[in-house]
Design an enzyme around this catalytic site. Structure first.
Site, PDB file in Angstrom:
ATOM      1  N   GLU A   1      -0.598   4.881  -0.552  1.00 64.27           N
ATOM      2  CA  GLU A   1      -1.389   6.088  -0.860  1.00 64.27           C
ATOM      3  C   GLU A   1      -0.500   7.320  -0.768  1.00 64.27           C
ATOM      4  OE1 GLU A   1      -4.861   6.162   1.621  1.00 64.27           O
ATOM      5  OE2 GLU A   1      -5.739   4.445   0.589  1.00 64.27           O
TER       6      GLU A   1
ATOM      7  N   LYS B   1      -3.135  -0.560 -25.020  1.00 61.04           N
ATOM      8  CA  LYS B   1      -3.575  -0.697 -26.416  1.00 61.04           C
ATOM      9  C   LYS B   1      -2.318  -0.692 -27.299  1.00 61.04           C
ATOM     10  CE  LYS B   1      -8.254   0.930 -25.527  1.00 61.04           C
ATOM     11  NZ  LYS B   1      -8.360   1.724 -24.280  1.00 61.04           N
TER      12      LYS B   1
ATOM     13  N   THR C   1      -4.714   5.107 -21.990  1.00 57.25           N
ATOM     14  CA  THR C   1      -4.569   3.797 -21.370  1.00 57.25           C
ATOM     15  C   THR C   1      -3.212   3.257 -21.832  1.00 57.25           C
ATOM     16  OG1 THR C   1      -5.803   2.857 -23.213  1.00 57.25           O
ATOM     17  CG2 THR C   1      -7.018   3.227 -21.178  1.00 57.25           C
TER      18      THR C   1
ATOM     19  N   TYR D   1       0.845  -1.203   0.000  1.00 55.57           N
ATOM     20  CA  TYR D   1       0.000   0.000   0.000  1.00 55.57           C
ATOM     21  C   TYR D   1       0.869   1.238   0.000  1.00 55.57           C
ATOM     22  CZ  TYR D   1      -4.998  -0.576   0.057  1.00 55.57           C
ATOM     23  OH  TYR D   1      -6.283  -0.766  -0.351  1.00 55.57           O
TER      24      TYR D   1
ATOM     25  N   ARG E   1      -2.755  -3.367 -18.450  1.00 49.86           N
ATOM     26  CA  ARG E   1      -4.019  -2.625 -18.386  1.00 49.86           C
ATOM     27  C   ARG E   1      -3.830  -1.520 -17.367  1.00 49.86           C
ATOM     28  NH1 ARG E   1      -7.562  -5.825 -21.326  1.00 49.86           N
ATOM     29  NH2 ARG E   1      -9.018  -4.111 -21.268  1.00 49.86           N
TER      30      ARG E   1
ATOM     31  N   ASP F   1      -7.813  12.256 -25.403  1.00 52.92           N
ATOM     32  CA  ASP F   1      -7.777  10.859 -24.956  1.00 52.92           C
ATOM     33  C   ASP F   1      -7.137  10.077 -26.109  1.00 52.92           C
ATOM     34  OD1 ASP F   1      -8.310   8.181 -24.494  1.00 52.92           O
ATOM     35  OD2 ASP F   1     -10.314   8.540 -23.683  1.00 52.92           O
TER      36      ASP F   1
HETATM   37  N1  DSN Z   1     -13.466  -0.399 -24.712  1.00 48.64           N
HETATM   38  C1  DSN Z   1     -12.258   0.117 -25.290  1.00 48.64           C
HETATM   39  C2  DSN Z   1     -12.165  -0.208 -26.743  1.00 48.64           C
HETATM   40  O1  DSN Z   1     -12.379  -1.363 -27.067  1.00 48.64           O
HETATM   41  O2  DSN Z   1     -11.863   0.640 -27.565  1.00 48.64           O
HETATM   42  C3  DSN Z   1     -12.140   1.543 -25.042  1.00 48.64           C
HETATM   43  O3  DSN Z   1     -12.129   1.730 -23.655  1.00 48.64           O
END
Ligand code: DSN
Length: 430
Positions: free
Chosen positions: A68, A241, A238, A66, A247, A212
């Site tokens: 924080e 990808k 994120t 932990y 993730r 984003d």
């Molecule tokens: N759900 C994701 C996607 O497949 O593009 C985006 O968060």
């Protein structure tokens, strides 16, 4: 009656038993999922294959701690090494994206976007984002999402004629609506996004500019897609990808937004950071800083282009007529089956795609006119253009001949040959 007591051996087994020894049920499903990933052509554009090192960091003892707070300012003792990991992640990220500030703690994209809104606007303020049905994201103002419930939403879309963003129309809309924040970025838009144009529009109307970049972050990091920096105020991505990490998510920004963003992430939105995930982000940033990553991301784009060519050669229409990035949005209006059935049928021949709305879709989200396909996972396995073109043709064959078992059998065999030639994690993961 005697209460069961903990013996030394039962205690020790918790630390020595492998997953296989400890929990056969979950172990079996992990093995099945490994085999499924090996045996299919995975075309979901928001997925990728993180390295073995990323997965190892995720499975490390950093999970146990932990912490924080932020490096040097924690609410828990014992964080000397956790602090170092977080600092490495921050430094590598700044180097990778050329940003002034970064917060590497967001658990994932949705809480990261929520944190940005929390830091910059008030509940009830106007937020302008891309319509989900035109390629946006739930957190950019969908009525069923927290964003649509907490803020007044103004949605922009693509032109009906070109199926691309029209920056003059978006500017006019922003001038009329005067939003407090303008969100650029998408989850199903196959074309280059002019983040700079969005930042200029936001500046003109006095709004915060936010991008984003979740889908194209890896391409941006490698210089294969234009960056939203230095013009954009705040950028979220994120990390799993095209960036090929764990993730999770990060928030980057101009320095002046740093204090408010730090407070919004913790304690505003989250508690303890997921340190194993932050370590894995650091590993992924380190990998993305290597010259090979540019070659890899360029190949993702070349592969998507070839995939699109194959789809069109097979008789399918691509929304906007093509792709500039890692994905194609396919219009199935001229095929006998639409998105939902296509997703299910393609699953039966071991090709994984997702059904998707297309702009101005007359159908419903659970049974839309399109499918979305992309190449990050295939590229991670070493697929190149000729195979991706062939995959596009195979998809077209399936959707135009849904009743023809000989077509299904032939495509299944082609998939088998291709997937066997490109194993995932060939040296195993245990
Ligand atoms: N759900 C994701 C996607 O497949 O593009 C985006 O968060």
């Amino acid at each position: 009656m005697n209460e069961p007591t903990q013996t030394k051996s039962s205690f020790d087994s918790r630390f020595s038993n492998s997953l296989k020894m400890e929990d056969e049920t979950i172990y079996a499903f992990v093995q099945k999922e490994f085999a499924r990933q090996q045996d299919v052509l995975e075309l979901i554009p928001s997925e990728s294959l993180p390295s073995r090192a990323v997965l190892e960091a995720l499975g490390s003892v950093l999970n146990n701690k932990y912490s924080e707070g932020y490096p040097g300012r924690r609410y828990y003792g014992g964080n000397q090494f956790i602090d170092e990991v977080e600092k490495v992640a921050i430094d590598r990220c700044k180097q990778l994206f050329g940003c002034e500030y970064v917060n590497v703690q967001p658990y994932s994209g949705s809480p990261a976007n929520a944190s940005i809104y929390l830091a910059t606007i008030n509940y009830g303020d106007k937020l302008m984002g891309m319509n989900l049905a035109h390629g946006g994201h739930l957190t950019h103002g969908h009525k069923l999402n927290f964003s649509g419930k907490s803020y007044q939403i103004v949605s922009y879309g693509v032109s009906q004629e070109t199926e691309m963003l029209d920056y003059d129309v978006i500017k006019k809309q922003a001038m009329e609506e005067k939003p407090k924040i303008i969100v650029s970025g998408s989850s199903a838009y196959p074309r280059t996004i002019d983040f700079k144009a969005f930042a200029e529009i936001a500046q003109e109307v006095g709004a915060v500019s936010m991008s984003d970049i979740s889908h194209v972050a890896g391409l941006i990091a490698a210089g294969v897609h234009p960056s939203p920096f230095p013009e954009t105020d705040i950028v979220m991505t994120t990390t799993h990808k095209t960036l090929c990490g764990p993730r999770g998510a990060i928030i980057m920004a101009k320095a002046k937004f740093g204090e408010a963003l730090d407070k919004a992430v913790f304690p505003g939105m989250q508690g303890g950071p997921h340190n194993h995930q932050i370590a894995a982000k650091a590993v992924a940033f380190g990998e993305a800083l290597k010259p090979e990553f540019k070659v890899f991301t360029s190949q993702i784009v070349k592969n998507a282009h070839a995939l699109g060519e194959g789809l069109m050669e097979g008789g399918l229409r691509l929304v906007s007529g093509g792709t500039d990035n890692h994905l194609c949005l396919v219009d199935l209006k001229n095929a006998p089956i639409k998105g939902k059935e296509a997703e299910t049928l393609l699953d039966t021949v071991n090709i994984t795609v997702n059904k998707n709305m297309i702009p101005y879709d007359p159908r419903k989200p659970l049974d839309p006119s399109g499918i979305r396909v992309g190449t990050p996972t295939l590229t991670g396995r070493g697929f190149t253009e000729s195979e991706c073109r062939e995959i596009g043709q195979m998809i077209a064959k399936v959707v135009f001949n849904p009743q023809d078992q000989s077509v299904m059998n032939r495509v299944r065999e082609q998939v088998k040959t291709m997937t066997q030639a490109h194993p995932i994690y060939p040296t195993g993961l245990n």
